[in-house]
Scaffold this motif. Structure first.
Motif, PDB file in Angstrom:
ATOM      1  N   ASN A  31      -0.583  10.243   8.955  1.00 19.28           N
ATOM      2  CA  ASN A  31       0.377   9.505   9.769  1.00 19.28           C
ATOM      3  C   ASN A  31       1.215   8.589   8.864  1.00 19.28           C
ATOM      4  O   ASN A  31       0.987   8.529   7.656  1.00 19.28           O
ATOM      5  N   LEU A  32       2.182   7.903   9.444  1.00 22.43           N
ATOM      6  CA  LEU A  32       3.116   7.094   8.667  1.00 22.43           C
ATOM      7  C   LEU A  32       2.413   5.980   7.898  1.00 22.43           C
ATOM      8  O   LEU A  32       2.699   5.758   6.717  1.00 22.43           O
ATOM      9  N   SER A  33       1.472   5.282   8.528  1.00 28.43           N
ATOM     10  CA  SER A  33       0.808   4.177   7.823  1.00 28.43           C
ATOM     11  C   SER A  33      -0.044   4.695   6.664  1.00 28.43           C
ATOM     12  O   SER A  33      -0.128   4.050   5.620  1.00 28.43           O
ATOM     13  N   THR A  34      -0.644   5.861   6.820  1.00 27.24           N
ATOM     14  CA  THR A  34      -1.406   6.461   5.715  1.00 27.24           C
ATOM     15  C   THR A  34      -0.458   6.851   4.587  1.00 27.24           C
ATOM     16  O   THR A  34      -0.749   6.619   3.408  1.00 27.24           O
ATOM     17  N   PHE A  35       0.693   7.431   4.940  1.00 23.86           N
ATOM     18  CA  PHE A  35       1.707   7.782   3.944  1.00 23.86           C
ATOM     19  C   PHE A  35       2.130   6.546   3.148  1.00 23.86           C
ATOM     20  O   PHE A  35       2.209   6.581   1.916  1.00 23.86           O
ATOM     21  N   GLU A  36       2.377   5.441   3.846  1.00 19.54           N
ATOM     22  CA  GLU A  36       2.778   4.202   3.172  1.00 19.54           C
ATOM     23  C   GLU A  36       1.673   3.697   2.243  1.00 19.54           C
ATOM     24  O   GLU A  36       1.956   3.255   1.123  1.00 19.54           O
ATOM     25  N   ARG A  37       0.425   3.767   2.677  1.00 15.09           N
ATOM     26  CA  ARG A  37      -0.706   3.327   1.853  1.00 15.09           C
ATOM     27  C   ARG A  37      -0.847   4.196   0.600  1.00 15.09           C
ATOM     28  O   ARG A  37      -1.026   3.688  -0.508  1.00 15.09           O
ATOM     29  N   VAL A  38      -0.776   5.506   0.775  1.00 15.93           N
ATOM     30  CA  VAL A  38      -0.902   6.424  -0.364  1.00 15.93           C
ATOM     31  C   VAL A  38       0.253   6.210  -1.340  1.00 15.93           C
ATOM     32  O   VAL A  38       0.050   6.139  -2.557  1.00 15.93           O
ATOM     33  N   LEU A  39       1.455   6.077  -0.814  1.00 17.64           N
ATOM     34  CA  LEU A  39       2.620   5.859  -1.672  1.00 17.64           C
ATOM     35  C   LEU A  39       2.523   4.511  -2.391  1.00 17.64           C
ATOM     36  O   LEU A  39       2.940   4.387  -3.547  1.00 17.64           O
ATOM     37  N   SER A  40       1.951   3.522  -1.742  1.00 16.55           N
ATOM     38  CA  SER A  40       1.751   2.217  -2.369  1.00 16.55           C
ATOM     39  C   SER A  40       0.830   2.346  -3.581  1.00 16.55           C
ATOM     40  O   SER A  40       1.092   1.771  -4.642  1.00 16.55           O
TER      41      SER A  40
ATOM     42  N   PRO B 131       0.786  -4.053 -11.084  1.00  9.52           N
ATOM     43  CA  PRO B 131       1.262  -5.175 -10.266  1.00  9.52           C
ATOM     44  C   PRO B 131       0.088  -5.888  -9.608  1.00  9.52           C
ATOM     45  O   PRO B 131      -0.982  -5.312  -9.425  1.00  9.52           O
ATOM     46  N   GLU B 132       0.301  -7.152  -9.265  1.00  9.35           N
ATOM     47  CA  GLU B 132      -0.717  -7.892  -8.524  1.00  9.35           C
ATOM     48  C   GLU B 132      -0.762  -7.435  -7.073  1.00  9.35           C
ATOM     49  O   GLU B 132      -1.804  -7.475  -6.433  1.00  9.35           O
ATOM     50  N   ASP B 133       0.379  -7.021  -6.568  1.00  5.32           N
ATOM     51  CA  ASP B 133       0.458  -6.575  -5.179  1.00  5.32           C
ATOM     52  C   ASP B 133       1.586  -5.554  -5.065  1.00  5.32           C
ATOM     53  O   ASP B 133       2.618  -5.695  -5.712  1.00  5.32           O
ATOM     54  N   THR B 134       1.343  -4.529  -4.259  1.00  4.12           N
ATOM     55  CA  THR B 134       2.355  -3.505  -4.001  1.00  4.12           C
ATOM     56  C   THR B 134       2.375  -3.230  -2.515  1.00  4.12           C
ATOM     57  O   THR B 134       1.333  -3.025  -1.913  1.00  4.12           O
ATOM     58  N   LYS B 135       3.559  -3.238  -1.939  1.00  3.14           N
ATOM     59  CA  LYS B 135       3.712  -2.908  -0.522  1.00  3.14           C
ATOM     60  C   LYS B 135       4.795  -1.847  -0.391  1.00  3.14           C
ATOM     61  O   LYS B 135       5.793  -1.880  -1.106  1.00  3.14           O
ATOM     62  N   VAL B 136       4.587  -0.922   0.544  1.00  2.00           N
ATOM     63  CA  VAL B 136       5.570   0.120   0.817  1.00  2.00           C
ATOM     64  C   VAL B 136       5.843   0.130   2.306  1.00  2.00           C
ATOM     65  O   VAL B 136       4.918   0.077   3.118  1.00  2.00           O
ATOM     66  N   LYS B 137       7.110   0.222   2.654  1.00  7.40           N
ATOM     67  CA  LYS B 137       7.519   0.311   4.052  1.00  7.40           C
ATOM     68  C   LYS B 137       8.589   1.391   4.174  1.00  7.40           C
ATOM     69  O   LYS B 137       9.536   1.423   3.397  1.00  7.40           O
ATOM     70  N   VAL B 138       8.406   2.267   5.154  1.00  9.30           N
ATOM     71  CA  VAL B 138       9.382   3.311   5.430  1.00  9.30           C
ATOM     72  C   VAL B 138      10.283   2.856   6.568  1.00  9.30           C
ATOM     73  O   VAL B 138       9.793   2.350   7.581  1.00  9.30           O
ATOM     74  N   MET B 139      11.593   3.021   6.377  1.00  7.24           N
ATOM     75  CA  MET B 139      12.572   2.719   7.408  1.00  7.24           C
ATOM     76  C   MET B 139      13.599   3.836   7.424  1.00  7.24           C
ATOM     77  O   MET B 139      14.394   3.955   6.482  1.00  7.24           O
ATOM     78  N   ASP B 140      13.535   4.677   8.433  1.00 10.94           N
ATOM     79  CA  ASP B 140      14.439   5.828   8.555  1.00 10.94           C
ATOM     80  C   ASP B 140      14.345   6.705   7.305  1.00 10.94           C
ATOM     81  O   ASP B 140      13.291   7.227   7.007  1.00 10.94           O
ATOM     82  N   ASP B 141      15.456   6.825   6.557  1.00  9.87           N
ATOM     83  CA  ASP B 141      15.447   7.655   5.358  1.00  9.87           C
ATOM     84  C   ASP B 141      15.260   6.828   4.082  1.00  9.87           C
ATOM     85  O   ASP B 141      15.475   7.321   2.981  1.00  9.87           O
TER      86      ASP B 141
END
Length: 129
Positions: A2-11, A26-36
């Motif tokens: 799902n989208l949240s898993t995709f964001e976690r894996v990509l992070s 990095p000390e912290d990495t965050k990924v967020k998908v928005m449209d394209d």
């Protein structure tokens, strides 16, 4: 996936890219998908020489060297993510079209990477349900 898993894996992959590229994770990495778009946010701290290097390039009156650095960094990121993202979303025809990166804060500790793809990723996940 799902989208949240995709964001976690990509992070995790984004953190690995930074660690492999700069030898410091990095000390912290965050990924967020928005449209394209995929937005990657790093928080990292630099050694005094690294920070000095960033600040001199960034604050130079012509900024040409710093802009060239950012463009080259973006091309490395694009090459890496152009392999990673299609592997995570096989059969979708997704491609990375453009990458931009910028550093924020006086100590350059915040970095944002903006990845534009050829497909609306949120819709890909919505349509797969």
């Amino acid at each position: 996936m799902n989208l949240s898993t995709f964001e976690r894996v990509l992070s995790k992959q984004a953190a690995k890219f930074r660690r492999d590229f700069s030898n410091v994770g990095p000390e912290d990495t965050k990924v967020k998908v928005m449209d394209d778009f995929i937005v990657v946010k790093y928080i990292a701290h630099y050694t005094k020489p690294e920070l000095f290097h960033h600040q001199v390039m960034r604050d130079h009156p012509e900024q040409a060297v710093y802009n060239t650095f950012l463009e080259q960094l973006a091309s490395f990121i694009k090459a890496d993510f152009s392999k990673e993202i299609p592997e995570l979303l096989p059969g979708t025809g997704i491609e990375v079209e453009e990458v931009m990166t910028r550093y924020f804060s006086e100590d350059c500790s915040s970095q944002i990477i903006l990845i534009r793809t050829n497909k609306n990723i949120e819709l890909l996940f919505d349509n797969s349900n």
